[in-house]
Design an enzyme around this catalytic site. Sequence first.
Site, PDB file in Angstrom:
ATOM      1  N   SER A 133      28.435  45.610  46.026  1.00 17.01           N
ATOM      2  CA  SER A 133      29.274  46.625  45.386  1.00 17.01           C
ATOM      3  C   SER A 133      29.647  47.734  46.354  1.00 17.01           C
ATOM      4  O   SER A 133      30.667  48.386  46.196  1.00 17.01           O
ATOM      5  CB  SER A 133      28.519  47.277  44.229  1.00 17.01           C
ATOM      6  OG  SER A 133      28.191  46.330  43.276  1.00 17.01           O
ATOM      7  N   HIS A 178      33.640  40.665  47.947  1.00 16.92           N
ATOM      8  CA  HIS A 178      33.272  41.420  46.740  1.00 16.92           C
ATOM      9  C   HIS A 178      34.094  40.956  45.538  1.00 16.92           C
ATOM     10  O   HIS A 178      35.310  41.155  45.503  1.00 16.92           O
ATOM     11  CB  HIS A 178      33.483  42.919  47.001  1.00 16.92           C
ATOM     12  CG  HIS A 178      33.039  43.786  45.880  1.00 16.92           C
ATOM     13  ND1 HIS A 178      33.583  45.015  45.615  1.00 16.92           N
ATOM     14  CD2 HIS A 178      32.078  43.595  44.927  1.00 16.92           C
ATOM     15  CE1 HIS A 178      32.988  45.544  44.563  1.00 16.92           C
ATOM     16  NE2 HIS A 178      32.085  44.704  44.128  1.00 16.92           N
ATOM     17  N   ASN A 192      35.389  50.263  44.064  1.00 16.28           N
ATOM     18  CA  ASN A 192      34.243  51.040  43.559  1.00 16.28           C
ATOM     19  C   ASN A 192      34.257  52.490  44.014  1.00 16.28           C
ATOM     20  O   ASN A 192      33.726  53.359  43.333  1.00 16.28           O
ATOM     21  CB  ASN A 192      32.922  50.365  43.940  1.00 16.28           C
ATOM     22  CG  ASN A 192      32.630  49.194  43.011  1.00 16.28           C
ATOM     23  OD1 ASN A 192      33.249  49.067  41.962  1.00 16.28           O
ATOM     24  ND2 ASN A 192      31.702  48.341  43.396  1.00 16.28           N
ATOM     25  N   GLU A 244      37.647  41.599  47.280  1.00 18.82           N
ATOM     26  CA  GLU A 244      37.749  42.452  48.470  1.00 18.82           C
ATOM     27  C   GLU A 244      37.051  41.717  49.610  1.00 18.82           C
ATOM     28  O   GLU A 244      35.917  41.253  49.446  1.00 18.82           O
ATOM     29  CB  GLU A 244      37.058  43.799  48.233  1.00 18.82           C
ATOM     30  CG  GLU A 244      37.842  44.733  47.337  1.00 18.82           C
ATOM     31  CD  GLU A 244      37.086  46.036  47.038  1.00 18.82           C
ATOM     32  OE1 GLU A 244      37.747  47.078  46.966  1.00 18.82           O
ATOM     33  OE2 GLU A 244      35.855  45.999  46.852  1.00 18.82           O
TER      34      GLU A 244
HETATM   35  N1  3HC Z   1      32.738  36.664  30.945  1.00 23.11           N
HETATM   36  C1  3HC Z   1      33.514  35.578  31.134  1.00 23.11           C
HETATM   37  N2  3HC Z   1      34.760  35.470  30.626  1.00 23.11           N
HETATM   38  C2  3HC Z   1      35.216  36.498  29.892  1.00 23.11           C
HETATM   39  C3  3HC Z   1      34.450  37.668  29.636  1.00 23.11           C
HETATM   40  C4  3HC Z   1      33.145  37.713  30.206  1.00 23.11           C
HETATM   41  N3  3HC Z   1      32.342  38.781  30.062  1.00 23.11           N
HETATM   42  N4  3HC Z   1      35.175  38.508  28.866  1.00 23.11           N
HETATM   43  C5  3HC Z   1      36.343  37.892  28.646  1.00 23.11           C
HETATM   44  N5  3HC Z   1      36.384  36.699  29.249  1.00 23.11           N
HETATM   45  C6  3HC Z   1      37.481  35.728  29.262  1.00 23.11           C
HETATM   46  C7  3HC Z   1      37.790  35.220  27.885  1.00 23.11           C
HETATM   47  O1  3HC Z   1      37.008  34.096  27.558  1.00 23.11           O
HETATM   48  C8  3HC Z   1      39.264  34.847  28.026  1.00 23.11           C
HETATM   49  O2  3HC Z   1      39.370  33.594  28.679  1.00 23.11           O
HETATM   50  P1  3HC Z   1      40.500  32.532  28.226  1.00 23.11           P
HETATM   51  O3  3HC Z   1      41.818  33.195  28.530  1.00 23.11           O
HETATM   52  O4  3HC Z   1      40.227  31.333  29.088  1.00 23.11           O
HETATM   53  O5  3HC Z   1      40.266  32.306  26.770  1.00 23.11           O
HETATM   54  C9  3HC Z   1      39.811  35.916  29.014  1.00 23.11           C
HETATM   55  O6  3HC Z   1      38.656  36.422  29.702  1.00 23.11           O
HETATM   56  C10 3HC Z   1      40.514  37.057  28.309  1.00 23.11           C
HETATM   57  O7  3HC Z   1      39.611  37.581  27.356  1.00 23.11           O
HETATM   58  P2  3HC Z   1      40.014  38.298  26.027  1.00 23.11           P
HETATM   59  O8  3HC Z   1      41.421  37.900  25.642  1.00 23.11           O
HETATM   60  O9  3HC Z   1      38.957  38.139  25.010  1.00 23.11           O
HETATM   61  O10 3HC Z   1      39.905  39.813  26.375  1.00 23.11           O
HETATM   62  P3  3HC Z   1      40.828  40.787  27.165  1.00 23.11           P
HETATM   63  O11 3HC Z   1      42.239  40.375  27.231  1.00 23.11           O
HETATM   64  O12 3HC Z   1      40.474  42.077  26.566  1.00 23.11           O
HETATM   65  O13 3HC Z   1      40.252  40.732  28.667  1.00 23.11           O
HETATM   66  C11 3HC Z   1      38.786  41.531  30.309  1.00 23.11           C
HETATM   67  C12 3HC Z   1      38.888  40.903  28.940  1.00 23.11           C
HETATM   68  C13 3HC Z   1      39.460  40.627  31.357  1.00 23.11           C
HETATM   69  C14 3HC Z   1      37.302  41.648  30.646  1.00 23.11           C
HETATM   70  C15 3HC Z   1      39.512  42.933  30.305  1.00 23.11           C
HETATM   71  O14 3HC Z   1      38.988  43.719  29.275  1.00 23.11           O
HETATM   72  C16 3HC Z   1      39.377  43.698  31.598  1.00 23.11           C
HETATM   73  O15 3HC Z   1      40.117  43.486  32.545  1.00 23.11           O
HETATM   74  N6  3HC Z   1      38.404  44.640  31.637  1.00 23.11           N
HETATM   75  C17 3HC Z   1      38.107  45.425  32.823  1.00 23.11           C
HETATM   76  C18 3HC Z   1      37.127  44.682  33.683  1.00 23.11           C
HETATM   77  C19 3HC Z   1      36.861  45.387  34.987  1.00 23.11           C
HETATM   78  O16 3HC Z   1      37.315  46.475  35.265  1.00 23.11           O
HETATM   79  N7  3HC Z   1      36.042  44.743  35.835  1.00 23.11           N
HETATM   80  C20 3HC Z   1      35.657  45.290  37.079  1.00 23.11           C
HETATM   81  C21 3HC Z   1      34.324  45.948  36.944  1.00 23.11           C
HETATM   82  S1  3HC Z   1      33.785  46.684  38.453  1.00 23.11           S
HETATM   83  C22 3HC Z   1      32.997  45.453  39.262  1.00 23.11           C
HETATM   84  O17 3HC Z   1      32.777  44.370  38.761  1.00 23.11           O
HETATM   85  C23 3HC Z   1      32.550  45.753  40.646  1.00 23.11           C
HETATM   86  C24 3HC Z   1      31.052  45.801  40.765  1.00 23.11           C
HETATM   87  O18 3HC Z   1      30.725  45.838  42.118  1.00 23.11           O
HETATM   88  C25 3HC Z   1      30.459  47.023  40.062  1.00 23.11           C
END
Ligand code: 3HC
Length: 284
Positions: A119, A140, A190, A152
Amino acid sequence: MNIKKIGVLGAGTMGAGIAQVSVQAGYSVILIDVVPEIVEKAVDGLNKAWTKAVEKGKATAETVANYKAQLIASTDINDFKDVDIVIEAIVENIDIKKKVQKQLGEICKADAILATNTSALSITEIAAATNRPDKVLGMHFFNPASVMKLVEVIPGVVTTNDVVQTVIELSKKIGKEPVLAKESPGFIVNRILVPYINEAANVFYEGIATAAEIDKAMKLGAGMPMGPLELADLVGIDIILAVCEFFVKEFADSKYRPSLAFKQKVRAGHLGKKTGKGFYDYIK
Ligand code: 3HC
């Protein structure tokens, strides 16, 4: 270098997601974790995701059978001896990462690339602990790794251009969009995202609004796909706290000071979705 066989070390949320996209792109993948229960849980989760894909008509039964055949799960790190790259996604702790990467260097063939999914930590410091710092770099991924498009790519100080290009190509082949970032705490995403989540936790801690109201406000007022506190629960509050603490240390700047809300929740063991409780309760 032509990557054919990928090793993924760490079968937690990120490792499982990385293994999933790699298998789906046609690679042979060895997924390893030293804890047998974590390996079992990861394989179970992947099988469920693929079953769901068949039910939704997104994959055929034959494709899924191939995915399963391409994936080997193990608890023995020595099984990485003939992989072309290891993508390590273990706990976010510099000392453990250095120790494990050193071990990977001793096990893997001489030209294998060692990537670390971190991260925020220093790629150069991790690379220097190995017998091949020129072949170590940051890769990343973002949570959920099977969905988020970005990777990344972060070279260390002595990473060769060949290694960087190989990993950029690999990222594209597994369906991701690579973005090259210079080594710096938190890289791009991040560095920007974690202070934002931290400020949301401060707003929560000061009692300005409830978690649900803060998340609703940021979704409806700023177009975020997910509110900052539900995102903290998804990523893991312990991870966000560790990144804030790392920023304070590296930049020697109190503007990154972690919210007391994070500290309190981590002390209580309320790390987010993975423990069933964080800013929200997932057990109810
Ligand atoms: N795990 C696996 N798949 C997931 C999931 C999860 N936790 N949540 C959702 N999905 C999948 C669903 O199954 C669906 O797949 P499909 O199209 O094949 O059916 C697809 O993602 C879309 O899901 P939904 O339609 O239910 O939900 P959304 O359209 O609301 O999308 C999301 C969900 C993509 C998680 C969206 O809310 C999003 O982009 N959220 C922000 C996530 C983010 O910012 N991540 C970065 C975090 S920071 C990080 O990781 C860095 C680290 O170093 C800290």
